[in-house]
Design a protein around this motif. Structure first.
Motif, short mmCIF file in Angstrom:
data_model
loop_
_atom_site.label_atom_id
_atom_site.label_comp_id
_atom_site.label_asym_id
_atom_site.label_seq_id
_atom_site.Cartn_x
_atom_site.Cartn_y
_atom_site.Cartn_z
N MET A 181 -11.58 -24.48 29.47
CA MET A 181 -10.23 -24.00 29.16
C MET A 181 -10.05 -23.35 27.78
N LEU A 182 -9.21 -22.24 27.83
CA LEU A 182 -9.12 -21.67 26.24
C LEU A 182 -8.17 -22.55 25.41
N GLN A 183 -8.83 -22.48 24.19
CA GLN A 183 -8.30 -23.20 23.01
C GLN A 183 -7.37 -21.98 22.13
N VAL A 184 -6.06 -22.13 22.13
CA VAL A 184 -5.27 -20.91 21.35
C VAL A 184 -4.58 -21.81 20.27
N TYR A 185 -5.22 -21.59 19.03
CA TYR A 185 -4.39 -21.75 17.80
C TYR A 185 -3.55 -20.71 17.32
N SER A 186 -2.26 -21.17 17.49
CA SER A 186 -1.39 -20.22 17.09
C SER A 186 -0.33 -20.93 16.35
N TYR A 187 0.59 -19.93 15.75
CA TYR A 187 1.86 -20.69 14.97
C TYR A 187 3.20 -19.51 15.63
N SER A 188 4.23 -20.60 15.77
CA SER A 188 5.26 -20.36 16.77
C SER A 188 6.04 -19.15 16.25
N ARG A 189 6.07 -19.00 14.85
CA ARG A 189 6.98 -18.11 14.32
C ARG A 189 6.09 -16.56 14.24
N CYS A 190 4.99 -16.60 14.77
CA CYS A 190 4.07 -15.63 14.75
C CYS A 190 4.24 -14.61 16.19
N SER A 191 4.88 -13.46 15.82
CA SER A 191 5.07 -12.57 16.80
C SER A 191 3.73 -12.10 17.83
N THR A 192 2.69 -11.81 17.23
CA THR A 192 1.50 -11.47 17.66
C THR A 192 1.06 -12.75 18.77
N HIS A 207 -4.85 -22.24 29.12
CA HIS A 207 -5.05 -22.49 27.95
C HIS A 207 -4.42 -23.72 27.32
N THR A 208 -4.70 -23.97 26.23
CA THR A 208 -4.05 -25.01 25.40
C THR A 208 -3.76 -24.53 24.27
N VAL A 209 -2.35 -24.71 23.81
CA VAL A 209 -1.89 -24.31 22.56
C VAL A 209 -2.03 -25.24 21.51
N ILE A 210 -2.56 -25.01 20.28
CA ILE A 210 -2.67 -25.90 19.27
C ILE A 210 -1.97 -25.10 18.09
N PHE A 264 -6.30 -17.47 16.97
CA PHE A 264 -7.49 -17.73 16.72
C PHE A 264 -7.79 -18.62 18.17
N VAL A 265 -8.79 -17.89 18.86
CA VAL A 265 -8.95 -18.43 20.17
C VAL A 265 -10.56 -18.82 20.21
N VAL A 266 -10.79 -19.92 20.78
CA VAL A 266 -12.16 -20.59 21.26
C VAL A 266 -12.19 -20.54 22.88
N ALA A 267 -12.99 -19.69 23.26
CA ALA A 267 -13.29 -19.80 24.73
C ALA A 267 -14.08 -20.90 25.24
N GLY A 319 -6.81 -12.39 16.22
CA GLY A 319 -5.94 -11.60 16.56
C GLY A 319 -5.60 -11.08 18.02
N PHE A 320 -4.82 -10.35 18.27
CA PHE A 320 -4.42 -9.93 19.71
C PHE A 320 -4.85 -8.58 19.85
N LYS A 321 -5.59 -8.19 20.61
CA LYS A 321 -6.03 -6.78 21.04
C LYS A 321 -6.14 -6.88 22.40
N GLU A 322 -4.92 -6.44 23.30
CA GLU A 322 -5.15 -6.61 24.71
C GLU A 322 -6.12 -6.26 25.62
N GLU A 323 -6.92 -4.88 25.21
CA GLU A 323 -7.97 -4.39 25.64
C GLU A 323 -9.22 -5.41 25.19
#
Length: 117
Positions: free
Chosen positions: A1-12, A27-30, A94-97, A105-109
């Motif tokens: 499962m993907l580990q997704v380190y994110s920040y709730s106020r971050c639009s990206t 995914h799991t959100v951290i 920041f994503v760990v597969a 970062g997030f670039k859809e492609e």
């Protein structure tokens, strides 16, 4: 499962999480500000990218407060210590597969190719 380190106020981060949900990727959100990635995880990401620069959120307040010159003058060990100490310095999301590969970062492609490809 993907580990997704994110920040709730971050639009990206919100866009990335929406894309993951729409793509059906589990995914799991951290919260990166409360529980940043570990030093070994960041060291592995630095090794994967061949540089530490992609790990830094250069547009963030923490980075600007520290200053680009200070960051540039840091040794790799000092840079990793700074990233672990302040999750807001880390480029997000920041994503760990499951295979250990890291995406920043997030670039859809890029995500499409790496996670669904």
């Amino acid at each position: 499962m993907l580990q997704v380190y994110s920040y709730s106020r971050c639009s990206t981060c919100r866009r990335a999480l929406s894309w993951l949900k729409e793509s059906g990727l589990e995914h799991t959100v951290i919260d990166i500000t409360v529980d940043p990635p570990s030093r070994p995880t960041l060291a592995k990401a630095k090794e994967q990218f061949g540089d530490r620069r992609p790990l830094f959120n250069t547009s963030g307040q923490s980075y600007r407060a520290l200053g680009a010159a200070v960051v540039k003058a840091m040794t790799d060990d000092e840079a990793l210590d700074a990233l672990v100490a302040d999750g807001r310095l880390i480029k997000r999301p920041f994503v760990v597969a499951p295979d250990g590969q890291v995406l920043v970062g997030f670039k859809e492609e890029v995500w499409q190719a790496q996670l669904k490809g």
